[in-house]
Write a protein that holds these residues in place. Structure first.
Motif, PDB file in Angstrom:
ATOM      1  N   VAL A 231       0.201  -2.252 -33.812  1.00  0.00           N
ATOM      2  CA  VAL A 231       1.453  -1.538 -34.049  1.00  0.00           C
ATOM      3  C   VAL A 231       1.165  -0.214 -34.745  1.00  0.00           C
ATOM      4  O   VAL A 231       0.380  -0.152 -35.692  1.00  0.00           O
ATOM      5  CB  VAL A 231       2.390  -2.408 -34.919  1.00  0.00           C
ATOM      6  N   TRP A 232       1.769   0.855 -34.250  1.00  0.00           N
ATOM      7  CA  TRP A 232       1.766   2.206 -34.826  1.00  0.00           C
ATOM      8  C   TRP A 232       0.379   2.846 -34.888  1.00  0.00           C
ATOM      9  O   TRP A 232       0.136   3.796 -35.630  1.00  0.00           O
ATOM     10  CB  TRP A 232       2.441   2.202 -36.192  1.00  0.00           C
ATOM     11  N   ALA A 233      -0.578   2.375 -34.079  1.00  0.00           N
ATOM     12  CA  ALA A 233      -1.913   2.976 -34.012  1.00  0.00           C
ATOM     13  C   ALA A 233      -1.907   4.087 -32.962  1.00  0.00           C
ATOM     14  O   ALA A 233      -1.437   3.893 -31.841  1.00  0.00           O
ATOM     15  CB  ALA A 233      -2.952   1.924 -33.638  1.00  0.00           C
ATOM     16  N   TRP A 234      -2.425   5.265 -33.333  1.00  0.00           N
ATOM     17  CA  TRP A 234      -2.565   6.350 -32.360  1.00  0.00           C
ATOM     18  C   TRP A 234      -3.581   5.912 -31.315  1.00  0.00           C
ATOM     19  O   TRP A 234      -4.645   5.378 -31.648  1.00  0.00           O
ATOM     20  CB  TRP A 234      -3.057   7.620 -33.040  1.00  0.00           C
ATOM     21  N   HIS A 235      -3.272   6.135 -30.032  1.00  0.00           N
ATOM     22  CA  HIS A 235      -4.190   5.722 -28.968  1.00  0.00           C
ATOM     23  C   HIS A 235      -3.938   6.486 -27.676  1.00  0.00           C
ATOM     24  O   HIS A 235      -2.883   7.090 -27.490  1.00  0.00           O
ATOM     25  CB  HIS A 235      -4.089   4.216 -28.722  1.00  0.00           C
ATOM     26  N   LYS A 236      -4.953   6.452 -26.799  1.00  0.00           N
ATOM     27  CA  LYS A 236      -4.850   6.980 -25.436  1.00  0.00           C
ATOM     28  C   LYS A 236      -5.862   6.231 -24.577  1.00  0.00           C
ATOM     29  O   LYS A 236      -6.825   5.664 -25.082  1.00  0.00           O
ATOM     30  CB  LYS A 236      -5.110   8.481 -25.384  1.00  0.00           C
ATOM     31  N   HIS A 237      -5.642   6.232 -23.273  1.00  0.00           N
ATOM     32  CA  HIS A 237      -6.497   5.522 -22.325  1.00  0.00           C
ATOM     33  C   HIS A 237      -7.108   6.542 -21.375  1.00  0.00           C
ATOM     34  O   HIS A 237      -6.416   7.457 -20.905  1.00  0.00           O
ATOM     35  CB  HIS A 237      -5.695   4.487 -21.542  1.00  0.00           C
ATOM     36  N   THR A 238      -8.404   6.389 -21.054  1.00  0.00           N
ATOM     37  CA  THR A 238      -9.115   7.346 -20.213  1.00  0.00           C
ATOM     38  C   THR A 238      -9.910   6.613 -19.143  1.00  0.00           C
ATOM     39  O   THR A 238     -10.662   5.689 -19.450  1.00  0.00           O
ATOM     40  CB  THR A 238     -10.071   8.207 -21.071  1.00  0.00           C
ATOM     41  N   ASN A 239      -9.757   7.047 -17.903  1.00  0.00           N
ATOM     42  CA  ASN A 239     -10.518   6.533 -16.768  1.00  0.00           C
ATOM     43  C   ASN A 239     -11.830   7.306 -16.691  1.00  0.00           C
ATOM     44  O   ASN A 239     -11.825   8.525 -16.597  1.00  0.00           O
ATOM     45  CB  ASN A 239      -9.695   6.721 -15.485  1.00  0.00           C
ATOM     46  N   THR A 240     -12.973   6.608 -16.728  1.00  0.00           N
ATOM     47  CA  THR A 240     -14.275   7.275 -16.623  1.00  0.00           C
ATOM     48  C   THR A 240     -14.974   6.973 -15.308  1.00  0.00           C
ATOM     49  O   THR A 240     -16.073   7.462 -15.072  1.00  0.00           O
ATOM     50  CB  THR A 240     -15.197   6.862 -17.795  1.00  0.00           C
TER      51      THR A 240
END
Length: 88
Positions: free
Chosen positions: A38-47
Motif C-alpha cells: 500500500v502507498w509504495a511508489w512503483h512502475k513496471h517495465t518490459n525488458t
C-alpha cells in the motif's frame, strides 16, 4: 511512477521485465508473482523483445465498496482520484 492506497499482487503470465518498488528493483518473468505494498511508489517495465503481460490482483474493489477509500497518485502530478473514476 505511481502509488495507491490498495495492495497489488501482479501475476506475470508472459514476458520478462522488472518492477521498481520504492528503491528496490524486482525482476520478474513468466510464472512469477510480486507484491506491491500500500502507498509504495512503483512502475513496471518490459525488458524482453516481445510483449509482457501481467494480471493485477488487487483489493481496490473491496475498498470502493466500503466507502470509496481507493486512491491513486501519479508522480509529478497532484491528482488523487477515487478508484473507478477516470484520471485526467
Amino acid at each position: 511512477m505511481h502509488r495507491h492506497t490498495y495492495e497489488n499482487h501482479p501475476l506475470c503470465p508472459g514476458g520478462v521485465g522488472y518492477s521498481q518498488v520504492q528503491d528496490q528493483k524486482v525482476q520478474w518473468k513468466e510464472g512469477d508473482a510480486i507484491y506491491i505494498p500500500v502507498w509504495a511508489w512503483h512502475k513496471h517495465t518490459n525488458t524482453g523483445a516481445g510483449r509482457a503481460r501481467y494480471l493485477a490482483c488487487e483489493n481496490a474493489p473491496l475498498l470502493q465498496n466500503i466507502g470509496g477509500l481507493a486512491f491513486r497518485q501519479e508522480i509529478g502530478k497532484h491528482v488523487i482520484a477515487r478508484a473507478g473514476e477516470p484520471l485526467p
